[in-house]
Design an enzyme around this catalytic site. Structure first.
Site, PDB file in Angstrom:
ATOM      1  N   HIS A  67       0.818  -1.211   0.000  1.00 51.82           N
ATOM      2  CA  HIS A  67       0.000   0.000   0.000  1.00 51.82           C
ATOM      3  C   HIS A  67       0.855   1.266   0.000  1.00 51.82           C
ATOM      4  CE1 HIS A  67      -2.157   3.201   2.305  1.00 51.82           C
ATOM      5  NE2 HIS A  67      -3.025   2.991   1.347  1.00 51.82           N
ATOM      6  N   GLU A  70       2.037   1.922  -3.358  1.00 47.39           N
ATOM      7  CA  GLU A  70       0.944   2.492  -4.168  1.00 47.39           C
ATOM      8  C   GLU A  70       0.971   4.024  -4.062  1.00 47.39           C
ATOM      9  OE1 GLU A  70      -3.159   1.589  -2.813  1.00 47.39           O
ATOM     10  OE2 GLU A  70      -3.431   3.664  -3.403  1.00 47.39           O
ATOM     11  N   HIS A  71       1.147   4.537  -2.841  1.00 48.00           N
ATOM     12  CA  HIS A  71       1.220   5.991  -2.677  1.00 48.00           C
ATOM     13  C   HIS A  71       2.442   6.572  -3.404  1.00 48.00           C
ATOM     14  CE1 HIS A  71      -1.718   7.153   0.638  1.00 48.00           C
ATOM     15  NE2 HIS A  71      -1.983   5.887   0.380  1.00 48.00           N
ATOM     16  N   GLU A 147      -3.890   8.080   7.270  1.00 45.68           N
ATOM     17  CA  GLU A 147      -4.912   7.231   6.654  1.00 45.68           C
ATOM     18  C   GLU A 147      -5.287   6.091   7.599  1.00 45.68           C
ATOM     19  OE1 GLU A 147      -3.804   5.678   2.812  1.00 45.68           O
ATOM     20  OE2 GLU A 147      -5.688   4.576   2.589  1.00 45.68           O
TER      21      GLU A 147
END
Lengths: 451, 446
Positions: A67, A70-71, A147
């Site tokens: 993840h 992904e950023h 997040e």
């Protein structure tokens, strides 16, 4: 019974919606797979790049890397500045985003079809030339920590689901959160991400899926031109983790300040790679497929125990996952009452098959849901990707035939086989009362109510 | 479960309508004998039909002291009719694999049917039955009331919802937009069956109803079917509604203490109504300020450069009457002060100096160029046609919208920023762990 049910299921509207024959598959010499679904209903196309990497590829102490990467994919290349990717897409009237799951990481852009070449170039560029800069990484790591706070840490129910997963798996990464444990995110390093990128973001570990208004031959040529020169990498290491059979019930409690309790029951079950999966899908429909399904009708409507009662099963996971039932009690009802009620519904199904009508209703719901989903280009591309990652996109066309072949006795049998105590992880959110006197300076309440 | 990167808040300014190449979806307009406006668009890509009924019977019409009655009335439509029990309705709908849902927001009620082409008659029969003959049985009211009250409590565990409700209440006070659509713990227990029935009789009138049908059916065929099932719906003219004159409101910060890791922040004030002629200039201005995802100044400042928040954005919530302007963000308690200061800084900057040529060009390109995405499914076309009609935007809206957006100048962006952004009136709402939050100056207007 109600008159309107007569005449249902005369012909199958889903029959015309098979994917074989509509999808062009092509594999480039560097291993990149293309799946192209041409459809001209609106002047729009969705372009998706799927990487075969997600939580299941991670290791303890380094959770959340998929993840986090992904950023970082939005942080630019030699040619494209930080966050420019999104800005270029938006300037071209498009929407873009990405998501990471247990099994894959997906990037997408939806735009007017005459602009789809823009995203093709940008995706190829960042697969080949992603930059890793410390000064861009440090704030992004903080963003991901925010997040996590937003999605999990400040949500009692999300925290409960995280705890249930962590208890349900002992050997397989599916037990960890996709976003990662907070300390793992905090301690992640740029070097980890760079290594991870080199390992997994190769053309031979990726699938490009485009659905919408384009000419297939032209688009295939354009994709080959953009991606063809990217060198294949060494194949990623296989995931060897296999969850051993569970031997006895597990139980977790999350105690924290909350208004209402919550109950979740997770059972290990097979996925589409096993014949029983279709029967579990129908079982999910019988229990939780709408307001006339057993959980809603019994727990919410008739007995007024719960404000919500539902179930969740992911048919297309790559490794076997769980079938989860969950419910939130109405004020005054206890989690124990609700858990007993959920278990009673399971027991009923284990001792007596559901009626033919219930099974038919569950199948109709599954089939109609499949038809309605074809209204969305994005969803059609998503479906192709999910099946392709799980094994092969062609498995989509087996889905409805397999579901239709399920009998009432199959539903009873899978309930009796998998939804048993030895295979159960039960989780309860046990609310602590709010600290008194902590509300400060409330706005004037127009009608004297407490917010 | 999946984790998205998120674009922050998308611009709610607008109905999510852009415009360019695609143009307005082909639709026919007609009126039934009883005054219902019918909008039909034939779309053959999927063997299914969507039907939406739209009524001006939202929560702003709740009588004082009975907040939540519009919401209850809408939800109870599908919980039993003169002919069918609640269970019979849900069983019939589920057996068709269809969906039939009713909901109320501040302005409007929608009753939506999604049904396979082959089950169209059965679906329309159910839709008409719940719309025209709801029973509002006492037992069902008791159930819904209980569920609504539990839902209100469950929202207390969602910090964003707590902040949103506190903001709405502080900004609009006792005005119609000041209460949550579903009502409050105080008002909902007081709602009786007589209240619900009276509300329904007063506001569910054919002459104010829009019916939009989109999908795999010939226009003449669906018109005839709808005339047949809705023709008996009778009633006088719709009740008019005048939003009362706005009352002055306090701007002292609202601080709510909860054991959270993040401060959930809303900074905002009153906004504009949908019919405000400056709507298009405001759309462009807000895109640049905080509506444009990664292209927005707020996101660049508060997320990309400083890593303070995952989600940050601004929006004008536009309604029939003036709604609100809001900056919404979440950040760890300790950085609340910093994030609020940065948001104020960006609000001040866009009022002080013109936006750049690049910024206004990019905003226009996105707002006009993304139009086809708003109409790429039958579900979206149904919503689009209904909203254009409900808000009276003109049946050629998809053609006029890009012209209006493209006509906006930098000078106009500056003018509307100065006119509609009011730093001295910003109301601050913070839900978080107050012992970790220092707001000494951020809470004050500059």
């Amino acid at each position: 019974m109600v008159a309107v049910v007569a005449g249902a299921l005369v012909a199958s509207p889903a029959a015309a919606l098979t994917y074989a024959g509509r999808v062009r598959e092509q594999v480039l010499p560097n291993g990149l797979k293309l799946l192209l679904l041409e459809e001209h209903k609106a002047p729009v196309a969705v372009f998706q790049v799927w990487y075969r990497v997600g939580l299941r590829n991670e290791t303890l102490g380094r959770t959340g890397l998929s993840h986090l990467l992904e950023h970082m994919m939005f942080k630019g290349t030699e040619k494209v500045g930080p966050e420019e990717y999104s800005k270029i897409i938006q300037r071209n009237g498009g929407n873009t985003n990405a998501f990471t799951t247990q099994d894959y990481t997906t990037y997408f852009a939806t735009m007017a079809s005459d602009r789809i070449g823009v995203v093709n170039e940008l995706e190829a560029d960042r697969m080949a030339h992603l930059q890793f800069q410390e000064d861009l990484f440090a704030p992004e790591r903080q963003v991901v920590m925010e997040e996590r706070r937003l999605r999990t840490d400040d949500s009692p129910v999300a925290a409960l689901f995280e705890a249930i997963s962590a208890a349900a798996y002992t050997a397989h990464p599916y037990g960890w959160p996709v976003i990662g444990w907070m300390e793992d995110i905090r301690q992640s390093r740029l070097a980890d991400l760079k290594e991870y990128f080199q390992q997994y973001y190769t053309p031979n570990n990726a699938v490009v899926i485009v659905a919408g208004d384009f000419d297939t031959a032209q688009l295939a040529a354009a994709i080959e031109k953009a991606f063809g020169a990217i060198a294949a990498g060494s194949p990623p290491p296989p995931v060897r983790a296999v969850e051993p059979p569970q031997q006895g019930e597990r139980r977790v409690t999350v105690r924290r300040e909350a208004q209402l309790p919550f109950v979740g029951l997770a059972y290990h079950v097979p996925n589409l790679h096993q014949p029983d999966a279709a029967a579990i899908e129908v079982l999910a429909g019988v229990l939780a497929g709408g307001k006339s399904a057993r959980l809603y009708r019994e727990l919410v409507y008739r007995r007024r125990l719960a404000r919500e009662a539902n179930g969740s099963y992911e048919y297309t996971s790559k490794d076997p996952g769980t079938f989860t039932l969950y419910a939130q009690p109405l004020p005054g009802k206890t989690p124990a009452e609700l858990e007993r009620a959920l278990l009673a519904e399971i027991k009923k199904l284990q001792s007596k098959p559901p009626s033919e009508r219930e099974v038919e209703k569950a199948k109709n719901g599954i089939e109609a849901g499949f038809v309605f989903a074809q209204d969305s280009l994005f969803y059609q591309a998503l479906l192709l990707g999910q099946y392709e990652i799980a094994g092969d996109w062609r498995l989509i066309d087996q889905y409805l035939p397999r579901v239709r072949a399920v009998s009432a006795e199959d539903v009873r049998r899978v309930a009796a086989t998998y939804l048993i105590a030895d295979n159960l992880t039960a989780g309860v959110l046990d609310p602590l009362p709010p600290q008194p006197g902590k509300r400060m300076a409330p706005a004037p309440a127009p009608h004297g109510m407490v917010h | 479960m999946r984790w998205t990167m998120g674009l922050g808040l998308v611009a709610l300014l607008g109905l999510g309508i852009g415009a360019a190449r695609a143009g307005t979806p082909a639709a026919t307009y007609s009126t039934l004998g009883n005054g219902v406006t019918l909008i039909v668009s034939e779309q053959r890509s999927v063997p299914a039909v969507m039907v939406q009924v739209t009524l001006d019977a939202g929560a702003r019409r709740d009588p004082a002291g009975k907040e939540g009655v519009a919401h209850l009335a809408a939800e109870l439509l599908t919980e039993g009719t003169a002919r069918r029990s609640a269970s019979e309705i849900s069983d019939a709908i589920d057996f068709l694999g269809a969906s039939l849902e009713s909901a109320a927001d501040a302005d409007m009620v929608t009753v939506s049917l999604a049904v396979l082409r082959k089950d169209l008659d059965a679906g329309l029969d159910l839709l008409a039955d719940v719309l025209l003959h709801p029973a509002f049985a006492e037992a069902e009211l008791t159930r819904r009331r209980e569920a609504v009250l539990a839902g209100i409590r469950a929202q207390e565990d969602q910090p964003g919802a707590v902040a949103g409700k506190a903001f709405q209440r502080a900004l609009f006070g006792s005005e119609p937009y000041g209460h949550p659509d579903e009502g409050t713990l105080h008002s909902v227990p007081k709602i009786t069956r007589a209240d619900v029935v009276a509300f329904y009789r007063r506001h569910y009138r054919p002459r104010q109803a829009l019916v939009t049908a989109v999908g795999d059916v010939a226009t003449a065929e669906i018109q005839a079917k709808l005339e047949a099932v809705l023709g008996s719906w009778d009633g006088g003219p719709a009740a008019a509604f005048d939003y009362p004159a706005p009352q002055p409101v306090a701007t002292s910060p609202v601080l709510i203490d909860k054991p959270l890791t993040q401060a959930n922040i809303i900074l905002g004030h009153r906004g504009v109504a949908r019919d405000n002629p400056d709507y298009y200039a405001l759309t462009v201005m807000n895109y640049i300020l905080g509506g444009g995802g990664f292209s927005s100044r707020l996101l660049d400042n508060i997320r990309t450069r400083s890593g303070l928040a995952y989600s940050v954005g601004s929006m004008f919530s536009v309604n029939k009457a003036a709604g609100s302007f809001q900056v919404v963000m979440q950040t760890k308690n300790a950085s609340a002060h910093d994030a609020i200061a940065r948001a104020r800084e960006e609000i001040d900057r866009i009022r002080r100096e013109p936006v750049t040529d690049d910024e206004i060009t990019e905003a226009k390109l996105y707002l006009t160029g993304s139009f086809p995405l708003r109409l790429d499914s039958n579900r979206k076309i149904t919503g689009f046609l209904s909203q254009v009609e409900f808000y009276g935007l003109g049946r050629d809206y998809a053609e006029t919208y890009p012209q209006r957006i493209n006509a906006v100048t930098k000078e106009e962006v500056l003018r509307v920023a100065q006119l509609y952004l009011k730093p001295e009136q910003l109301l601050l709402v913070v839900v978080g762990n107050l012992s970790e939050i220092s707001l000494s100056s951020a809470a004050q207007a500059p």
